[in-house]
Design a protein around this motif. Structure first.
Motif, PDB file in Angstrom:
ATOM      1  N   GLY A   1     -15.209  -4.109   2.819  1.00  0.00           N
ATOM      2  CA  GLY A   1     -14.778  -4.318   4.196  1.00  0.00           C
ATOM      3  C   GLY A   1     -13.741  -5.395   4.415  1.00  0.00           C
ATOM      4  O   GLY A   1     -12.757  -5.488   3.692  1.00  0.00           O
ATOM      5  N   ARG A   2     -14.034  -6.252   5.415  1.00  0.00           N
ATOM      6  CA  ARG A   2     -12.988  -7.178   5.900  1.00  0.00           C
ATOM      7  C   ARG A   2     -12.663  -8.291   4.916  1.00  0.00           C
ATOM      8  O   ARG A   2     -11.566  -8.839   4.927  1.00  0.00           O
ATOM      9  CB  ARG A   2     -13.414  -7.757   7.247  1.00  0.00           C
ATOM     10  CG  ARG A   2     -14.585  -8.676   7.126  1.00  0.00           C
ATOM     11  CD  ARG A   2     -15.191  -9.138   8.406  1.00  0.00           C
ATOM     12  NE  ARG A   2     -16.512  -9.615   8.030  1.00  0.00           N
ATOM     13  CZ  ARG A   2     -17.420 -10.043   8.837  1.00  0.00           C
ATOM     14  NH1 ARG A   2     -17.191 -10.069  10.123  1.00  0.00           N
ATOM     15  NH2 ARG A   2     -18.575 -10.475   8.387  1.00  0.00           N
ATOM     16  N   GLY A   3     -13.629  -8.727   4.110  1.00  0.00           N
ATOM     17  CA  GLY A   3     -13.307  -9.694   3.057  1.00  0.00           C
ATOM     18  C   GLY A   3     -13.228 -11.143   3.491  1.00  0.00           C
ATOM     19  O   GLY A   3     -12.475 -11.922   2.900  1.00  0.00           O
ATOM     20  N   SER A   4     -14.027 -11.546   4.480  1.00  0.00           N
ATOM     21  CA  SER A   4     -13.963 -12.968   4.859  1.00  0.00           C
ATOM     22  C   SER A   4     -14.600 -13.843   3.777  1.00  0.00           C
ATOM     23  O   SER A   4     -14.160 -14.978   3.560  1.00  0.00           O
ATOM     24  CB  SER A   4     -14.618 -13.208   6.222  1.00  0.00           C
ATOM     25  OG  SER A   4     -16.019 -13.117   6.147  1.00  0.00           O
ATOM     26  N   ASN A   5     -15.603 -13.336   3.086  1.00  0.00           N
ATOM     27  CA  ASN A   5     -16.165 -14.118   1.977  1.00  0.00           C
ATOM     28  C   ASN A   5     -15.166 -14.217   0.825  1.00  0.00           C
ATOM     29  O   ASN A   5     -15.061 -15.267   0.185  1.00  0.00           O
ATOM     30  CB  ASN A   5     -17.493 -13.508   1.492  1.00  0.00           C
ATOM     31  CG  ASN A   5     -18.650 -13.976   2.358  1.00  0.00           C
ATOM     32  OD1 ASN A   5     -19.064 -15.129   2.286  1.00  0.00           O
ATOM     33  ND2 ASN A   5     -19.154 -13.087   3.205  1.00  0.00           N
ATOM     34  N   PHE A   6     -14.433 -13.146   0.586  1.00  0.00           N
ATOM     35  CA  PHE A   6     -13.357 -13.196  -0.417  1.00  0.00           C
ATOM     36  C   PHE A   6     -12.378 -14.330  -0.075  1.00  0.00           C
ATOM     37  O   PHE A   6     -12.034 -15.154  -0.918  1.00  0.00           O
ATOM     38  CB  PHE A   6     -12.631 -11.841  -0.466  1.00  0.00           C
ATOM     39  CG  PHE A   6     -11.277 -11.894  -1.103  1.00  0.00           C
ATOM     40  CD1 PHE A   6     -11.145 -11.994  -2.476  1.00  0.00           C
ATOM     41  CD2 PHE A   6     -10.128 -11.872  -0.312  1.00  0.00           C
ATOM     42  CE1 PHE A   6      -9.880 -12.069  -3.066  1.00  0.00           C
ATOM     43  CE2 PHE A   6      -8.864 -11.941  -0.892  1.00  0.00           C
ATOM     44  CZ  PHE A   6      -8.739 -12.037  -2.269  1.00  0.00           C
TER      45      PHE A   6
ATOM     46  N   ASN B   1     -24.761 -11.504  -5.221  1.00  0.00           N
ATOM     47  CA  ASN B   1     -24.512 -10.969  -3.880  1.00  0.00           C
ATOM     48  C   ASN B   1     -24.837 -12.045  -2.847  1.00  0.00           C
ATOM     49  O   ASN B   1     -25.570 -12.988  -3.132  1.00  0.00           O
ATOM     50  CB  ASN B   1     -25.416  -9.748  -3.657  1.00  0.00           C
ATOM     51  CG  ASN B   1     -25.183  -9.097  -2.307  1.00  0.00           C
ATOM     52  OD1 ASN B   1     -24.044  -8.946  -1.859  1.00  0.00           O
ATOM     53  ND2 ASN B   1     -26.256  -8.714  -1.634  1.00  0.00           N
ATOM     54  N   ILE B   2     -24.282 -11.877  -1.650  1.00  0.00           N
ATOM     55  CA  ILE B   2     -24.704 -12.723  -0.538  1.00  0.00           C
ATOM     56  C   ILE B   2     -25.263 -11.817   0.546  1.00  0.00           C
ATOM     57  O   ILE B   2     -24.692 -10.762   0.851  1.00  0.00           O
ATOM     58  CB  ILE B   2     -23.569 -13.629  -0.016  1.00  0.00           C
ATOM     59  CG1 ILE B   2     -24.140 -14.640   0.968  1.00  0.00           C
ATOM     60  CG2 ILE B   2     -22.416 -12.827   0.581  1.00  0.00           C
ATOM     61  CD1 ILE B   2     -23.340 -15.911   1.083  1.00  0.00           C
ATOM     62  N   HIS B   3     -26.402 -12.254   1.093  1.00  0.00           N
ATOM     63  CA  HIS B   3     -27.076 -11.453   2.111  1.00  0.00           C
ATOM     64  C   HIS B   3     -27.297 -12.312   3.355  1.00  0.00           C
ATOM     65  O   HIS B   3     -27.715 -13.463   3.240  1.00  0.00           O
ATOM     66  CB  HIS B   3     -28.421 -10.955   1.557  1.00  0.00           C
ATOM     67  CG  HIS B   3     -29.173 -10.102   2.527  1.00  0.00           C
ATOM     68  ND1 HIS B   3     -28.795  -8.800   2.791  1.00  0.00           N
ATOM     69  CD2 HIS B   3     -30.231 -10.374   3.327  1.00  0.00           C
ATOM     70  CE1 HIS B   3     -29.615  -8.299   3.720  1.00  0.00           C
ATOM     71  NE2 HIS B   3     -30.491  -9.234   4.058  1.00  0.00           N
TER      72      HIS B   3
ATOM     73  N   GLN C   1     -21.895 -20.262   7.367  1.00  0.00           N
ATOM     74  CA  GLN C   1     -22.694 -20.805   6.257  1.00  0.00           C
ATOM     75  C   GLN C   1     -22.461 -20.008   4.973  1.00  0.00           C
ATOM     76  O   GLN C   1     -22.399 -20.579   3.884  1.00  0.00           O
ATOM     77  CB  GLN C   1     -24.188 -20.798   6.609  1.00  0.00           C
ATOM     78  CG  GLN C   1     -24.543 -21.711   7.755  1.00  0.00           C
ATOM     79  CD  GLN C   1     -24.145 -23.154   7.494  1.00  0.00           C
ATOM     80  OE1 GLN C   1     -24.405 -23.682   6.423  1.00  0.00           O
ATOM     81  NE2 GLN C   1     -23.490 -23.772   8.458  1.00  0.00           N
ATOM     82  N   GLU C   2     -22.322 -18.699   5.122  1.00  0.00           N
ATOM     83  CA  GLU C   2     -22.045 -17.865   3.933  1.00  0.00           C
ATOM     84  C   GLU C   2     -20.804 -18.378   3.209  1.00  0.00           C
ATOM     85  O   GLU C   2     -20.772 -18.501   1.988  1.00  0.00           O
ATOM     86  CB  GLU C   2     -21.795 -16.403   4.343  1.00  0.00           C
ATOM     87  CG  GLU C   2     -23.013 -15.668   4.843  1.00  0.00           C
ATOM     88  CD  GLU C   2     -22.702 -14.205   5.154  1.00  0.00           C
ATOM     89  OE1 GLU C   2     -21.904 -13.577   4.442  1.00  0.00           O
ATOM     90  OE2 GLU C   2     -23.268 -13.682   6.133  1.00  0.00           O
ATOM     91  N   HIS C   3     -19.782 -18.671   4.021  1.00  0.00           N
ATOM     92  CA  HIS C   3     -18.500 -19.074   3.438  1.00  0.00           C
ATOM     93  C   HIS C   3     -18.624 -20.375   2.649  1.00  0.00           C
ATOM     94  O   HIS C   3     -17.903 -20.578   1.668  1.00  0.00           O
ATOM     95  CB  HIS C   3     -17.444 -19.204   4.544  1.00  0.00           C
ATOM     96  CG  HIS C   3     -17.119 -17.885   5.177  1.00  0.00           C
ATOM     97  ND1 HIS C   3     -16.448 -17.777   6.374  1.00  0.00           N
ATOM     98  CD2 HIS C   3     -17.395 -16.614   4.784  1.00  0.00           C
ATOM     99  CE1 HIS C   3     -16.311 -16.488   6.680  1.00  0.00           C
ATOM    100  NE2 HIS C   3     -16.883 -15.769   5.732  1.00  0.00           N
TER     101      HIS C   3
HETATM  102  C1  GRF Z   1     -21.465 -10.543   5.057  1.00  0.00           C
HETATM  103  O1  GRF Z   1     -22.215 -10.752   6.214  1.00  0.00           O
HETATM  104  C2  GRF Z   1     -22.373 -10.534   3.851  1.00  0.00           C
HETATM  105  O2  GRF Z   1     -23.497 -11.347   3.994  1.00  0.00           O
HETATM  106  C3  GRF Z   1     -22.794  -9.101   3.774  1.00  0.00           C
HETATM  107  O3  GRF Z   1     -21.667  -8.372   4.168  1.00  0.00           O
HETATM  108  C4  GRF Z   1     -20.828  -9.167   4.997  1.00  0.00           C
HETATM  109  C5  GRF Z   1     -19.479  -9.177   4.371  1.00  0.00           C
HETATM  110  O4  GRF Z   1     -18.534  -9.805   5.181  1.00  0.00           O
HETATM  111  N1  GRF Z   1     -23.276  -8.770   2.445  1.00  0.00           N
HETATM  112  P1  GRF Z   1     -17.059 -10.049   4.631  1.00  0.00           P
HETATM  113  O5  GRF Z   1     -16.499  -8.679   4.261  1.00  0.00           O
HETATM  114  O6  GRF Z   1     -17.130 -10.959   3.463  1.00  0.00           O
HETATM  115  O7  GRF Z   1     -16.326 -10.636   5.792  1.00  0.00           O
END
Ligand code: GRF
Length: 208
Positions: A18-23, A115-117, A181-183
């Motif tokens: 998807g959008r890739g904000s964690n990337f 993975n992140i959840h 927080q994920e980031h």
């Molecule tokens: C995040 O909420 C992550 O926890 C889940 O999928 C989403 C991915 O978001 N596994 P992004 O594509 O990294 O913005």
């Protein structure tokens, strides 16, 4: 007890749908010197995934590999494995990869897929974790970085962050705060691997 990675600059692959904000957050952590790693390849199962465009903008090699182009999931994953091996990657980072990881990948990259959840596992695995938390009425949720195993969000837990659920929260407002927080926590977890500090003792992660 097994050590997952030796200390040194990590070669990462990102798998995303998807959008890739964690990337992007991981890239920023690398740019700012908080994470000793390099994202060498990005793979998406979705052609239109914004993460592919984001990888292109950063001059990171990126590929669209679609399940429907292969006879079955095993063949699809073999294609992914070929790429991962060609790039000599050490860890596979799932960042919004919306598929269950199959046997091929799990066996070839045993305890090398994370993975992140967006919930405090083992609460609220699977889809719509933030909505599940709001509906259940928990006071706290958060996010979890974990190893991927053959279950749904069930692998050994590496790091977690707690986020308070506010009385007026919707899934959207909660998601936004969890995402912040994920980031942070994803980059922190990866840095532990770069420092060779992550060990696995049965199903428990030990950080040394
Ligand atoms: C995040 O909420 C992550 O926890 C889940 O999928 C989403 C991915 O978001 N596994 P992004 O594509 O990294 O913005």
């Amino acid at each position: 007890m097994i050590r997952i990675t030796e200390p040194g600059r990590l070669r990462l692959a990102v798998l995303a749908s998807g959008r890739g904000s964690n990337f992007t957050a991981i890239c920023q952590a690398i740019d700012e010197g908080r994470l000793d790693a390099e994202i060498v390849v990005v793979i998406s199962d979705k052609k239109e995934a914004p993460v592919l465009e984001k990888a292109r903008n950063r001059n990171i090699d990126h590929y669209h590999i679609a399940l429907q182009d292969y006879p079955d999931k095993a063949a699809y994953e073999q294609e992914i494995i070929k790429k991962l091996q060609a790039y000599d990657i050490q860890l596979v980072v799932l960042a919004g990869y919306m598929r269950l990881v199959g046997k091929e990948l799990l066996e070839t990259y045993k305890w090398k897929i994370i993975n992140i959840h967006p919930a405090l596992l083992p609460a609220f695995p699977g889809l719509d974790a933030q909505q599940q938390a709001v509906d259940y009425g928990v006071r706290f949720s958060g996010c979890t970085v974990h190893f991927v195993d053959d279950g749904v969000d069930s692998g050994p837990i590496i790091l977690q962050r707690v986020v308070e659920v506010l009385p007026d929260d919707t899934a959207d407002t909660l998601s936004e705060r969890i995402l912040q927080q994920e980031h942070q926590v994803y980059a922190e977890a990866l840095q532990l691997f770069a420092e060779g500090k992550v060990y696995l003792k049965q199903r428990k992660v030990v950080i040394k």
